[in-house]
Design an enzyme around this catalytic site. Structure first.
Site, PDB file in Angstrom:
ATOM      1  N   LYS A  74     -51.245 -14.983 -26.461  1.00 32.81           N
ATOM      2  CA  LYS A  74     -51.439 -15.378 -27.707  1.00 32.81           C
ATOM      3  C   LYS A  74     -52.869 -15.960 -27.859  1.00 32.81           C
ATOM      4  O   LYS A  74     -53.281 -16.836 -27.139  1.00 32.81           O
ATOM      5  CB  LYS A  74     -50.377 -16.483 -27.844  1.00 32.81           C
ATOM      6  N   ASP A 115     -54.607 -23.707 -34.616  1.00 27.33           N
ATOM      7  CA  ASP A 115     -53.344 -23.443 -35.308  1.00 27.33           C
ATOM      8  C   ASP A 115     -53.048 -24.973 -36.276  1.00 27.33           C
ATOM      9  O   ASP A 115     -52.624 -25.859 -35.704  1.00 27.33           O
ATOM     10  CB  ASP A 115     -52.269 -23.436 -34.396  1.00 27.33           C
ATOM     11  N   LYS A 149     -49.217 -29.081 -39.730  1.00 25.80           N
ATOM     12  CA  LYS A 149     -48.997 -29.939 -38.737  1.00 25.80           C
ATOM     13  C   LYS A 149     -49.423 -31.252 -39.280  1.00 25.80           C
ATOM     14  O   LYS A 149     -50.497 -31.414 -40.190  1.00 25.80           O
ATOM     15  CB  LYS A 149     -49.577 -29.627 -37.503  1.00 25.80           C
ATOM     16  N   ASP A 155     -54.575 -23.037 -28.741  1.00 28.97           N
ATOM     17  CA  ASP A 155     -53.659 -22.225 -28.951  1.00 28.97           C
ATOM     18  C   ASP A 155     -53.824 -20.847 -28.818  1.00 28.97           C
ATOM     19  O   ASP A 155     -53.157 -19.690 -28.922  1.00 28.97           O
ATOM     20  CB  ASP A 155     -53.166 -22.417 -30.509  1.00 28.97           C
ATOM     21  N   ASP A 183     -45.833 -22.235 -39.589  1.00 32.39           N
ATOM     22  CA  ASP A 183     -46.360 -22.765 -38.181  1.00 32.39           C
ATOM     23  C   ASP A 183     -45.711 -22.148 -36.739  1.00 32.39           C
ATOM     24  O   ASP A 183     -46.322 -22.225 -35.600  1.00 32.39           O
ATOM     25  CB  ASP A 183     -46.105 -24.206 -38.185  1.00 32.39           C
ATOM     26  N   GLU A 220     -46.111 -19.288 -35.984  1.00 34.84           N
ATOM     27  CA  GLU A 220     -47.119 -18.153 -36.094  1.00 34.84           C
ATOM     28  C   GLU A 220     -47.140 -17.283 -35.086  1.00 34.84           C
ATOM     29  O   GLU A 220     -47.620 -16.040 -34.835  1.00 34.84           O
ATOM     30  CB  GLU A 220     -48.377 -18.578 -36.792  1.00 34.84           C
ATOM     31  N   ARG A 241     -45.036 -16.209 -32.455  1.00 34.54           N
ATOM     32  CA  ARG A 241     -44.203 -15.156 -32.422  1.00 34.54           C
ATOM     33  C   ARG A 241     -44.636 -13.835 -33.314  1.00 34.54           C
ATOM     34  O   ARG A 241     -44.250 -12.916 -33.041  1.00 34.54           O
ATOM     35  CB  ARG A 241     -42.793 -15.586 -32.531  1.00 34.54           C
TER      36      ARG A 241
END
Ligand code: BES
Ligand code: ZN
Ligand code: ZN
Length: 516
Positions: free
Chosen positions: A281, A286, A293, A304, A367, A369, A371
């Site tokens: 990933k 993020d 967030k 991230d 959020d 994101e 996946r």
């Protein structure tokens, strides 16, 4: 740093810091640190100071238990200033060599002691224990030392790195090692540690200095090598991703001024046995997108892309490992890259997007994101017909709640792959804990208007994340998903890691590929 091998001579060692691994042996029904003949002689030379301190401090020498004995100048051994007793566990464990990470930790402590005592010459005796495979142990010790030496001071005007005068030589007392085997162990340790530190550098880099395009540049740099050592790298830019139909990855990137990418790196040895696909990933930051967030802790979201950093660093190491350490499998690194931000074009909760395999996804939380970008990466991976797919992702906060920062969550459809990864993880001090791909919960992601929703109603968040990915995993392939949200980024120093990126997964993946 130079490694020197000596067969004997603990009492005349030219080092300011002497590290003695202590194995707990059963004596007279009591567990005591085992003092071999040579150690006893050393103790005598220091007028019994070592045994005196052991008694005084009630030192029991269990794994990770350490004691420094300062020895005064003017004795027969003016060079040694500090003797560091370093517990490595029980005799049985040491013999079976079941705790290689104990030696990595010893190495981390050895380096930190050298730094705090300003020792240029350090010695380590492997003869005070009756352990075997000194080359593997030396490698682990050196890895620990190199990893503890890591210091991210790129953004400090006054550099904090240890001065050159520290830890210049390491003298190993061992009957089993030869200069050649020691040299090989050192080379291997250097490759592994430099891969881990590359991953740490990428994670620690401030997010505005590591945009998606900059991460691509770093990947190009890491893929470079002389001649055949260069790793072929395909870069899919926004246009190419549109052509591929990577709607999920493109949707995540829409809220950012910076374009997304998908990288495909290849490692193809001459005669390869299996084809392994590693996916990481790569969200360079993020913010959560419109499902933004909270401010507190948002700064950690520069981590991230830790999965991407690990995969890139593994690929970098693969082209350097040779001889007995070489990997004989074809390895592909797939890295989806985007920044999850907010602008007037951001993907909105309620939007439906199409992944590369023409499955529709209803995005109910922007959020979740990771996946989404992994879904497209998995679709891309399908075309490569691999035997094994392993993805690494800082995927869910829920996994951190479940397992904390010492364990990554491990989800897999293959028991064999689970066992192999856990074995490598335990050896490498990167622990993986199996969690279920509980198909009972798949229905929680059923969408009223699309094939799947990107979130469930709450509850088992780490499992839901893994189950979402499972929908995009090619059939009949052994697949493992490592949720590294906890261990990828630490807020504390440990034996050989420090605040920030840890490079989690790099050593486990390399070891897995070497043993496959
Ligand atoms: N990048 C985060 C997960 C994360 C959390 C990584 C903590 C490292 C440390 C991920 O994209 C995320 O935000 N996940 C959400 C999913 C939720 C909206 C279903 C989460 O865990 O809250
Ligand atoms: Zn997120
Ligand atoms: Zn994320």
């Amino acid at each position: 740093m130079k490694v020197i091998v000596r067969k004997t001579g603990l009492s005349s060692i030219p080092a300011q810091l002497l590290v003695l691994p202590m194995v707990v042996a059963k004596e007279n029904g009591k567990f005591l640190p085992k003092c071999e003949r040579e150690l006893r002689a050393l103790d005598k030379q220091f007028s019994g100071e070592i045994t005196r301190q052991i008694k005084l401090q009630e030192y029991k020498a269990g794994a990770g238990k350490r004691l420094s004995v300062m020895v005064s100048q003017g004795t027969k051994l003016p060079v040694i200033r500090t003797i560091r007793l370093s517990g490595v566990g029980s005799e049985v464990d040491a013999k079976k060599n079941t705790q290689p990470d104990v030696w990595r930790k010893l190495g981390g402590d050895l380096y930190r002691q050298a730094k705090s005592t300003k020792a240029a010459q350090v010695a380590l005796s492997l003869e005070t224990t009756n352990i075997s495979s000194h080359d593997k142990i030396l490698q682990a010790v050196l890895e620990g030392a190199y990893l503890a030496r890591y210091d991210y001071d790129k953004y400090k005007s006054k550099k904090t790195s240890a001065p050159q005068k520290i830890f210049q030589t390491l003298t190993i007392i061992s009957q089993a090692l030869t200069p050649r085997t020691a040299q090989l162990a050192q080379k291997q340790a250097e490759i592994i540690a430099s891969a881990v530190c590359s991953a740490r550098d990428l994670v620690n880099c401030p997010p505005s200095d590591l945009s998606p395009a900059q991460l691509v540049r770093e990947a190009k740099r890491m893929a470079q090598g002389k001649g055949k050592k260069r790793l072929p790298l395909k870069v899919f830019n926004k246009k190419a991703l549109e052509r591929l139909g990577a709607g999920a990855l493109l949707a995540v990137a829409r809220g950012s001024a910076k374009d997304p990418y998908l990288l495909h790196l290849q490692f193809k040895p001459k005669r390869s046995r299996k084809r392994v696909i590693l996916i990481g990933k790569g969200i360079t930051f993020d913010s959560g997108g419109l499902s933004i967030k909270p401010g507190t802790g948002m700064e950690d979201m520069k981590c991230d892309m830790a999965g991407a950093a690990a995969v890139l660093s593994v690929m970098q190491a693969l082209r350097q490992l040779d001889g007995a350490n070489a990997v004989h499998h074809e390895v592909h690194g797939i890295i989806p890259i985007a920044e999850n931000m907010v602008n007037e074009d951001s993907v909105k909760p309620g939007d439906v997007v199409w992944a590369m395999n023409n499955k529709s996804i209803e995005i109910l939380n922007t959020d979740a994101e990771g996946r989404l970008i992994l879904a497209d990466a998995l679709c891309y991976a399908k075309k490569l017909s691999g035997d094994v797919i392993i993805d690494l992702a800082t995927l869910t906060g829920a996994c951190v709640v479940a397992l904390g920062s010492d364990y990554a969550g491990l989800f897999s459809n293959s028991e064999e792959l689970t066992n192999a990864l856990r074995k490598s993880g335990d050896e490498q001090g990167e622990r993986l804990w199996p969690l279920p791909l509980a198909s009972e919960y798949r229905g929680l992601m059923d969408s009223k208007i699309a094939n799947i929703k990107n979130i469930g109603p709450g509850g088992p968040g780490a499992i839901i994340g893994a189950l979402f990915l499972k929908d995009f995993v090619p059939e009949k392939v052994a697949w493992a998903h490592l949720d590294i949200a906890g261990p990828a980024f630490l807020k504390k120093d440990t034996d050989y890691s420090s605040f920030g990126g840890t490079g989690f997964g790099v050593r486990t993946l390399i070891s897995y590929l070497q043993n496959l």
